[in-house]
Write a protein that holds these residues in place. Structure first.
Motif, mmCIF file in Angstrom:
data_model
loop_
_atom_site.group_PDB
_atom_site.id
_atom_site.type_symbol
_atom_site.label_atom_id
_atom_site.label_comp_id
_atom_site.label_asym_id
_atom_site.label_seq_id
_atom_site.Cartn_x
_atom_site.Cartn_y
_atom_site.Cartn_z
ATOM 1 N N SER A 98 7.022 -81.262 6.743
ATOM 2 C CA SER A 98 7.822 -80.148 6.983
ATOM 3 C C SER A 98 8.205 -80.004 5.626
ATOM 4 O O SER A 98 8.500 -80.808 4.622
ATOM 5 C CB SER A 98 8.810 -80.324 8.000
ATOM 6 N N GLY A 99 9.000 -78.737 5.678
ATOM 7 C CA GLY A 99 9.781 -78.415 4.295
ATOM 8 C C GLY A 99 8.872 -77.786 3.294
ATOM 9 O O GLY A 99 7.777 -77.381 3.309
ATOM 10 N N PRO A 100 9.468 -77.290 2.081
ATOM 11 C CA PRO A 100 8.805 -76.389 1.117
ATOM 12 C C PRO A 100 7.877 -77.388 0.180
ATOM 13 O O PRO A 100 7.335 -76.679 -0.774
ATOM 14 C CB PRO A 100 10.094 -75.971 0.342
ATOM 15 N N GLY A 101 7.809 -78.632 0.302
ATOM 16 C CA GLY A 101 7.148 -79.232 -0.836
ATOM 17 C C GLY A 101 5.500 -79.134 -0.355
ATOM 18 O O GLY A 101 5.305 -78.321 0.568
ATOM 19 N N ARG A 102 4.832 -79.970 -1.074
ATOM 20 C CA ARG A 102 3.551 -79.822 -0.889
ATOM 21 C C ARG A 102 3.010 -80.161 0.347
ATOM 22 O O ARG A 102 3.410 -80.966 1.259
ATOM 23 C CB ARG A 102 2.646 -81.149 -1.679
ATOM 24 N N TRP A 103 2.084 -79.451 1.021
ATOM 25 C CA TRP A 103 1.263 -79.423 2.291
ATOM 26 C C TRP A 103 0.519 -80.741 2.567
ATOM 27 O O TRP A 103 -0.437 -81.266 1.908
ATOM 28 C CB TRP A 103 0.369 -78.405 2.675
ATOM 29 N N GLN A 157 -3.944 -83.639 1.859
ATOM 30 C CA GLN A 157 -2.860 -82.876 1.328
ATOM 31 C C GLN A 157 -3.423 -81.557 0.518
ATOM 32 O O GLN A 157 -4.698 -81.618 0.031
ATOM 33 C CB GLN A 157 -2.056 -83.543 0.419
ATOM 34 N N VAL A 160 -0.636 -76.690 -1.975
ATOM 35 C CA VAL A 160 0.250 -75.419 -1.502
ATOM 36 C C VAL A 160 1.427 -75.593 -0.886
ATOM 37 O O VAL A 160 1.792 -76.982 -0.425
ATOM 38 C CB VAL A 160 -0.598 -74.460 -0.563
ATOM 39 N N SER A 161 2.615 -74.890 -0.733
ATOM 40 C CA SER A 161 3.692 -74.985 -0.055
ATOM 41 C C SER A 161 3.408 -75.339 1.232
ATOM 42 O O SER A 161 2.918 -74.657 1.921
ATOM 43 C CB SER A 161 4.674 -74.074 -0.512
ATOM 44 N N GLY A 162 4.106 -76.402 1.894
ATOM 45 C CA GLY A 162 4.026 -76.621 3.537
ATOM 46 C C GLY A 162 4.415 -75.527 4.127
ATOM 47 O O GLY A 162 4.028 -74.996 5.467
ATOM 48 N N SER A 163 5.574 -74.730 3.782
ATOM 49 C CA SER A 163 6.203 -73.715 4.417
ATOM 50 C C SER A 163 5.436 -72.445 4.460
ATOM 51 O O SER A 163 5.418 -71.499 5.124
ATOM 52 C CB SER A 163 7.601 -73.243 3.892
ATOM 53 N N ALA A 164 4.248 -72.307 3.622
ATOM 54 C CA ALA A 164 3.644 -71.212 3.639
ATOM 55 C C ALA A 164 2.367 -71.230 4.403
ATOM 56 O O ALA A 164 1.633 -70.116 4.719
ATOM 57 C CB ALA A 164 3.251 -70.932 2.029
#
Length: 298
Positions: A98-103, A157, A160-164
Motif C-alpha cells: 500500500s501507499g504512494p511508494g513503488r507498486w 514491481q 509507478v506509484s502504488g496509489s495510482a
C-alpha cells in the motif's frame, strides 16, 4: 503496511502447447509423497523462560484442505490438476503493497495442468484511472520444474506509484516438459523450529547466534535430505509467508548453513537451512504465520 485491494484483477494462463504431446499426457499424482519417516536430528531451540515464550514447532501436515507435504514442498495452496489446465496467477493469494511508494506485489502461480512446466514467467499489465496503461512488467518464477497442482511464489514491481494503480491484468507463460525432470525436486524438507522477533531467550550457538542486545531476529530453522538417486547441485530452499487471508506477504530464498552447505547434495545427503530477518516492519509478522517451503536442485 496494509494491503490495498486491487480493484480489478484478471488471472489468466497461457501455456505453450506447441509440444505435440501436450494435452495427451496421462494424469499422475501432483507430487511424490514423503518416503522417509525419519525423525529429524536437528539442534533444539533455546529453552524458553516460560511456556509463553516457547518457540512454535512446525507441524508435519498443514491444517488446510488443499495443502500437503511432498518431496520438495511443504504448505498450502496445492490443488488437484485437471486436463486442459494452465499455469495461472492465484488472484486470492496476491498482495499489493500500500501507499504512494513503488507498486510492488507478492503472489503465487499454480500449475493446474497435468504436466511439469519450466521457465514460468509472470507478466503484469498495470493500469491507472480510465484504464490508462501505466506499465507492463515481467518476472521469472524461481521454482522449476513446477509440478501438476503445485503453486510457486513470485514478486514483481513497477516504477509507478502504488496509489495510482487501479487494476492489473495478469498473464503467465510456461514451457511444458516432455519428460519429467522431477528428480531435482526429490528433496525431503523438514522444518524444525522458529524463533520470534523481539524479546525472547537468547540463542548462542549453532545454528543461531543472536546479537547481544534485543530485539532478537526472527529465525526459521530446518533441514533438507536428498531422495534423488543422483547428486544434486545448486540446492535451493525458498519460503513464502502468508497473512490471515492466505495472501503472500513475503518471499525469500533461504540460506543453507552448517556442515555440508556446499552447493552439492549427494544421494541421501542432508544440509540445514536457516532464515533470519531483523526488519522491524516485517519480522514481527512472521512467527506463527502460515508459510510454504520449496526445495529444488539441478
Amino acid at each position: 503496511a496494509l494491503a490495498l485491494p486491487l480493484l480489478s484483477l484478471t488471472a489468466c494462463g497461457d501455456v505453450d502447447n506447441n509440444d505435440p504431446a501436450a494435452g495427451v499426457a496421462a494424469a499422475r499424482p501432483a507430487a511424490e509423497p514423503l518416503s522417509s519417516g525419519r525423525a529429524p536430528t536437528l539442534p533444539k531451540p533455546p529453552e524458553p523462560a516460560d511456556e509463553a515464550a516457547a518457540p512454535t514447532l512446525m507441524p508435519g501436515e498443514p491444517d488446510t484442505a488443499d495443502g500437503g507435504v511432498f518431496l520438495g514442498y511443504v504448505g498450502e495452496w496445492y490443488a488437484q490438476p485437471r486436463a486442459g489446465g494452465d499455469v495461472v496467477v492465484l488472484a486470492d493469494a496476491v498482495r499489493q503493497a500500500s501507499g504512494p511508494g513503488r507498486w510492488r506485489v507478492n503472489g503465487l502461480v499454480r500449475n493446474e495442468g497435468l504436466r511439469d512446466v519450466t521457465s514460468v514467467t509472470v507478466t503484469a499489465r498495470v493500469r491507472g484511472s480510465a484504464a490508462q496503461d501505466l506499465a507492463t512488467v515481467s518476472t521469472q518464477v524461481p521454482i522449476s520444474p513446477l509440478r501438476p497442482g503445485e503453486p510457486a511464489p513470485f514478486q514483481v514491481q513497477a516504477a509507478v506509484s502504488g496509489s495510482a494503480v487501479e487494476s492489473v491484468e495478469w498473464s503467465v507463460q510456461a514451457t511444458p516438459v516432455a519428460a519429467s525432470t522431477a528428480r531435482v525436486r526429490r528433496i525431503e524438507l523438514t522444518p524444525a523450529w522458529e524463533q520470534p522477533y523481539g524479546q525472547r531467550p537468547r540463542h548462542d550457538g549453532y545454528p543461531l547466534t543472536d546479537p547481544r542486545k534485543t530485539p532478537y531476529p526472527y529465525a526459521l530453522f530446518g533441514s533438507v535430505e536428498s531422495q534423488s538417486k543422483a547428486a544434486l547441485t545448486d540446492v535451493q530452499v525458498w519460503a513464502a509467508y502468508l497473512d490471515e487471508q492466505r495472501r503472500v506477504v513475503h518471499v525469500a530464498r533461504v540460506p543453507l548453513t552448517g556442515p555440508g552447505s556446499a552447493q552439492r547434495l549427494e544421494p541421501g545427503g542432508t544440509v540445514d537451512f536457516l532464515y533470519t530477518t531483523d526488519d522491524p516492519q516485517l519480522a514481527p509478522r512472521l512467527a506463527g504465520a502460515s508459510r510454504i517451503l520449496w526445495a529444488q536442485g539441478s
